[in-house]
Motif scaffolding. Structure first.
Motif, PDB file in Angstrom:
ATOM      1  N   MET A  45       0.836  -1.206   0.000  1.00 37.15           N
ATOM      2  CA  MET A  45       0.000   0.000   0.000  1.00 37.15           C
ATOM      3  C   MET A  45       0.867   1.251   0.000  1.00 37.15           C
ATOM      4  N   VAL A  46       1.882   1.296   0.889  1.00 38.06           N
ATOM      5  CA  VAL A  46       2.753   2.471   0.971  1.00 38.06           C
ATOM      6  C   VAL A  46       3.471   2.673  -0.358  1.00 38.06           C
ATOM      7  N   GLN A  47       3.989   1.585  -0.903  1.00 40.30           N
ATOM      8  CA  GLN A  47       4.706   1.653  -2.181  1.00 40.30           C
ATOM      9  C   GLN A  47       3.810   2.239  -3.273  1.00 40.30           C
ATOM     10  N   THR A  48       2.592   1.697  -3.385  1.00 43.76           N
ATOM     11  CA  THR A  48       1.699   2.144  -4.453  1.00 43.76           C
ATOM     12  C   THR A  48       1.306   3.599  -4.263  1.00 43.76           C
ATOM     13  N   LEU A  49       0.943   3.970  -3.020  1.00 41.34           N
ATOM     14  CA  LEU A  49       0.496   5.349  -2.781  1.00 41.34           C
ATOM     15  C   LEU A  49       1.618   6.344  -3.033  1.00 41.34           C
ATOM     16  N   THR A  50       2.815   6.035  -2.502  1.00 41.37           N
ATOM     17  CA  THR A  50       3.929   6.958  -2.703  1.00 41.37           C
ATOM     18  C   THR A  50       4.214   7.111  -4.191  1.00 41.37           C
ATOM     19  N   PHE A  51       4.125   6.008  -4.898  1.00 38.34           N
ATOM     20  CA  PHE A  51       4.378   6.095  -6.335  1.00 38.34           C
ATOM     21  C   PHE A  51       3.298   6.921  -7.031  1.00 38.34           C
ATOM     22  N   ILE A  52       2.042   6.777  -6.581  1.00 35.90           N
ATOM     23  CA  ILE A  52       0.981   7.585  -7.194  1.00 35.90           C
ATOM     24  C   ILE A  52       1.262   9.072  -6.984  1.00 35.90           C
ATOM     25  N   PHE A  53       1.694   9.429  -5.758  1.00 35.78           N
ATOM     26  CA  PHE A  53       2.025  10.837  -5.487  1.00 35.78           C
ATOM     27  C   PHE A  53       3.151  11.301  -6.408  1.00 35.78           C
ATOM     28  N   ALA A  54       4.184  10.466  -6.531  1.00 39.12           N
ATOM     29  CA  ALA A  54       5.315  10.845  -7.396  1.00 39.12           C
ATOM     30  C   ALA A  54       4.861  11.013  -8.840  1.00 39.12           C
ATOM     31  N   ALA A  55       4.005  10.087  -9.292  1.00 38.55           N
ATOM     32  CA  ALA A  55       3.525  10.176 -10.668  1.00 38.55           C
ATOM     33  C   ALA A  55       2.737  11.463 -10.876  1.00 38.55           C
ATOM     34  N   LEU A  56       1.926  11.834  -9.875  1.00 34.48           N
ATOM     35  CA  LEU A  56       1.168  13.082  -9.985  1.00 34.48           C
ATOM     36  C   LEU A  56       2.103  14.271 -10.143  1.00 34.48           C
ATOM     37  N   ILE A  57       3.191  14.289  -9.343  1.00 32.17           N
ATOM     38  CA  ILE A  57       4.129  15.411  -9.431  1.00 32.17           C
ATOM     39  C   ILE A  57       4.748  15.475 -10.817  1.00 32.17           C
ATOM     40  N   VAL A  58       5.193  14.333 -11.314  1.00 30.39           N
ATOM     41  CA  VAL A  58       5.838  14.321 -12.634  1.00 30.39           C
ATOM     42  C   VAL A  58       4.845  14.776 -13.707  1.00 30.39           C
ATOM     43  N   ILE A  59       3.617  14.259 -13.629  1.00 31.42           N
ATOM     44  CA  ILE A  59       2.628  14.592 -14.659  1.00 31.42           C
ATOM     45  C   ILE A  59       2.290  16.082 -14.628  1.00 31.42           C
ATOM     46  N   PHE A  60       2.100  16.636 -13.419  1.00 30.27           N
ATOM     47  CA  PHE A  60       1.721  18.043 -13.370  1.00 30.27           C
ATOM     48  C   PHE A  60       2.881  18.964 -13.708  1.00 30.27           C
ATOM     49  N   ASN A  61       4.124  18.516 -13.452  1.00 29.45           N
ATOM     50  CA  ASN A  61       5.278  19.275 -13.942  1.00 29.45           C
ATOM     51  C   ASN A  61       5.238  19.371 -15.456  1.00 29.45           C
ATOM     52  N   LEU A  62       4.937  18.244 -16.058  1.00 25.69           N
ATOM     53  CA  LEU A  62       4.850  18.190 -17.517  1.00 25.69           C
ATOM     54  C   LEU A  62       3.748  19.108 -18.017  1.00 25.69           C
ATOM     55  N   ILE A  63       2.566  19.023 -17.376  1.00 22.82           N
ATOM     56  CA  ILE A  63       1.440  19.864 -17.784  1.00 22.82           C
ATOM     57  C   ILE A  63       1.817  21.337 -17.667  1.00 22.82           C
ATOM     58  N   ALA A  64       2.505  21.688 -16.558  1.00 19.30           N
ATOM     59  CA  ALA A  64       2.874  23.086 -16.355  1.00 19.30           C
ATOM     60  C   ALA A  64       3.815  23.557 -17.464  1.00 19.30           C
ATOM     61  N   ASP A  65       4.801  22.725 -17.808  1.00 17.80           N
ATOM     62  CA  ASP A  65       5.741  23.111 -18.861  1.00 17.80           C
ATOM     63  C   ASP A  65       5.031  23.302 -20.196  1.00 17.80           C
ATOM     64  N   VAL A  66       4.135  22.365 -20.515  1.00 19.41           N
ATOM     65  CA  VAL A  66       3.436  22.451 -21.787  1.00 19.41           C
ATOM     66  C   VAL A  66       2.526  23.676 -21.816  1.00 19.41           C
ATOM     67  N   LEU A  67       1.818  23.912 -20.702  1.00 16.30           N
ATOM     68  CA  LEU A  67       0.932  25.072 -20.613  1.00 16.30           C
ATOM     69  C   LEU A  67       1.709  26.358 -20.824  1.00 16.30           C
TER      70      LEU A  67
END
Lengths: 323, 335
Positions: B302-324
């Protein structure tokens, strides 16, 4: 020290009469030459919020570190007859559910919180400046180090901190003892997860400095890289580092309190501001003041440090200085 | 722009894999034993078998590979199954929580609506408040409104949510008794009364989160407006006789929004992380609270999956911010 002061370029923006006293007339020199830090102090004095913040922070630090000399009650000594008392002369902040004096506990807690804040800030500052200077100065290392910084910025920090607390608590407790172990763990965990902004700012400044003439001049007389960094680069990136330092203290104090509040910080019988706040939430309905004091202490410390950083940023920016 | 987006997307994959490896290896060091709760009367051989049934006997690379397969290959198939009613994942192993012995992603899906309701509302409310404050503070720089705004955002920066949350509970639910202090997640909205009740229980967590977000966003908005107000094009617009409203609200505002929009995008994942404390204070059983309980119960998948989901969110929104940023600002061209 005067030697270093002279090496710091004045950015050419200080009024000429101050930078070059000789310009006022060759015979009449009524002002001694002023260093950079005198100018910084002059500007800093005019920032009311920063002065107030600095004074409040100083008072808090002095109280928590020197207060126990005057207020000799033991913060861990229970006194069941005096439990749950309100504010009085004997106990200015009242007592808790075991009759321990809240004022003494607040000072003990503040000592830990402020010590954690300063130690974690120093660690983060050291890591951040090191990475920033090395990345900015050595072109080959720039790209890998900055990718590393980006990677750290992409990590979810609070969850990772919680995981680190879970993992390393027991081995460190076994080696250093409970309190020492947790102290080292919290300081390292916060330091390792908060150096990235400093590294980025320092790298940017070093990149700009490297193109300046005084670096070229130093290079042409054969200054080695190590000397170049310690003599010419570091003194000139001191101002962003100092601003990061104040923000770093604020960040570290909040993070430590958050960890204590989530039950993953210091052990229950070891007071810190976050822990005191966490323990007091159980008695929220009956004794709300017990929540108020530690929360107020955390907020006031962080607020004063933030104002201090704000004033410092203005004072250290030569474009704003003198206005 | 398209090639830039594609390049960044491709780059995001190794980044995410590396992060997942770091998290996996970190958790590998965990001292906890999932069999610690099993009664002592169970013989050691049986315990060993139970461990192997959880997949703990295998070497580290095999287990990492299995997690990768489960998370990136089987879980999306489960999603497809649920949406289209197919059965691709019949009999395949999913990421199983040690705590509840049910698939981790099922629990995450149960918890996400609570987090989105509270945190999402707070984010929208805070942005709507912060932008006008930022505009007016910059337009009347150093006025009393600006000074007050600076002070309030300093407070927003400095007061941690575990204090402001407890403080609003003391004031509004203990002293005044207006709002409930605990967020009731079983509450069903099906009538006007229940909707009002839902609003009442959301007000306090939203207030606490919104204070922090408003503090940051309004500062950015103000700084960005100040940068633009002194530009030459503003003087030109005034000189050609445009009204003050058109100058500020059309010309300056549009240009000032560019960095602010990216800051707002960057803040979204941080809010998921930062809401852990607020969720804990108000007992919202969202995704942050799930992480805390999983950490306390040593539930590593559970910890592994949740932490990874948080990390994925950060990476994805960084990407969105750059593209925007690239889309909104024609001066910036990445390729």
């Amino acid at each position: 020290m005067t030697d270093r002061d002279r090496l710091v370029p004045d950015e050419g923006l200080t009024p000429a009469s101050e930078a070059l006293p000789g310009a006022a007339g060759p015979l009449k020199i009524d002002k001694p030459p002023r260093g950079q830090w005198a100018d910084v102090w002059d500007q800093f004095k005019h920032h009311k919020g920063a002065m107030a913040g600095g004074i409040i922070f100083l008072v808090i630090v002095l109280t928590v570190f020197l207060g126990p000399l005057f207020w000799t009650l033991d913060p861990t000594l229970p006194n069941i007859r005096d439990r749950n008392q309100g504010m009085s002369l004997a106990h200015p902040f009242g007592t808790d559910q075991l009759g321990r004096d809240m004022f003494a506990r607040m000072m003990a807690g503040g000592r830990t919180s402020v010590a954690v804040g300063i130690a974690a800030m120093l660690l983060a500052l050291f890591l951040g400046s090191f990475v920033g200077v090395v990345a900015g100065f050595f072109k080959k290392l720039d790209s890998p180090l900055m990718r590393l910084t980006d990677l750290f910025l992409a990590l979810p920090l609070l969850p990772l901190l919680l995981v680190m607390m879970l993992l390393f608590r027991e081995p460190l407790n076994a080696t250093f003892g409970t309190e020492q172990g947790i102290f080292i763990l919290i300081v390292c965990a916060i330091g390792v997860t908060s150096w990235m902004p400093t590294a980025r700012i320092v790298r940017g400044d070093v990149l700009a400095l490297k193109e300046r003439e005084f670096v070229l001049a130093a290079r042409s007389i054969g200054t080695t890289n190590a000397k170049m960094i310690t003599r010419h680069i570091l003194p000139n990136v001191l101002s962003p580092i100092m601003v990061s330092a104040t923000l770093g203290i604020a960040n570290a104090i909040i993070t430590e309190s958050a960890l204590s509040f989530l039950g993953l910080g210091f052990p229950p019988d070891f007071p810190t501001w976050g822990r005191l706040l966490f323990d007091a939430t159980d008695y929220l309905q009956q004794y709300p003041s017990r929540v108020f004091w530690p929360g107020m202490a955390i907020s006031l410390t962080v607020l004063s440090v933030n104002y201090l950083g704000d004033g410092l940023r203005d004072a250290l920016d030569p474009r704003i200085r003198g206005r | 722009m398209l090639t830039f987006t594609i390049r960044r997307l491709v780059l995001a994959i190794p980044t995410l894999l590396f992060i997942s490896l770091v998290i996996f290896l970190l958790l590998e060091l965990a001292p906890g034993d999932p069999m610690a709760q099993v009664p002592l009367t169970v013989p050691p051989e049986v315990k060993q078998q139970m461990r192997e049934a959880l997949g703990l006997g295998e070497p580290i690379p095999v287990r990492y590979w299995k997690w990768i397969v489960q998370f990136f290959w089987i879980e999306p198939q489960v999603l497809i199954d649920n949406v289209f009613g197919t059965n691709l994942t019949e009999g395949k192993l999913r990421v199983i929580s040690w705590q509840t012995r049910s698939p981790v992603m099922d629990i995450v899906v149960q918890r996400i609506p609570q987090t989105l309701w509270v945190v999402g509302t707070a984010y929208v409310v805070a942005t709507l408040i912060a932008i006008p404050i930022g505009i007016y503070s910059a337009y009347r720089q150093y006025s009393w409104f600006d000074q007050a705004g600076t002070f309030v955002s300093m407070i927003g920066f400095s007061v941690p949510p575990f204090f402001s949350g407890v403080l609003v509970i003391v004031i509004f639910s203990v002293q005044l008794g207006w709002f409930p202090s605990i967020y009731d997640t079983t509450h069903v909205v099906n009538s006007w009364e229940s909707f009002v009740e839902q609003l009442r229980q959301m007000i306090m967590p939203v207030m606490v989160l919104a204070l922090q977000i408003t503090a940051q966003t309004s500062r950015f908005m103000r700084a960005s407006m100040l940068d633009n107000l002194n530009q030459d094009y503003v003087r030109t617009a005034r000189a050609k006789g445009l009204g003050e409203y058109a100058v500020v609200m059309v010309h300056v505002l549009r240009n000032s929004m560019i960095p602010v929009v990216t800051v707002i995008a960057l803040g979204v994942p941080a809010i998921f992380g930062g809401a852990i404390i607020t969720e804990q204070v108000f007992k919202v059983n969202g995704i942050g609270q799930l992480l805390i309980t999983a950490i306390q119960a040593n539930d590593l998948p559970m910890v592994q999956t949740l932490t990874f989901i948080f990390a994925a969110l950060i990476v994805i929104f960084n990407l969105i911010a750059d593209v925007l940023y690239g889309i909104l600002d024609p001066r910036i061209r990445y390729d």
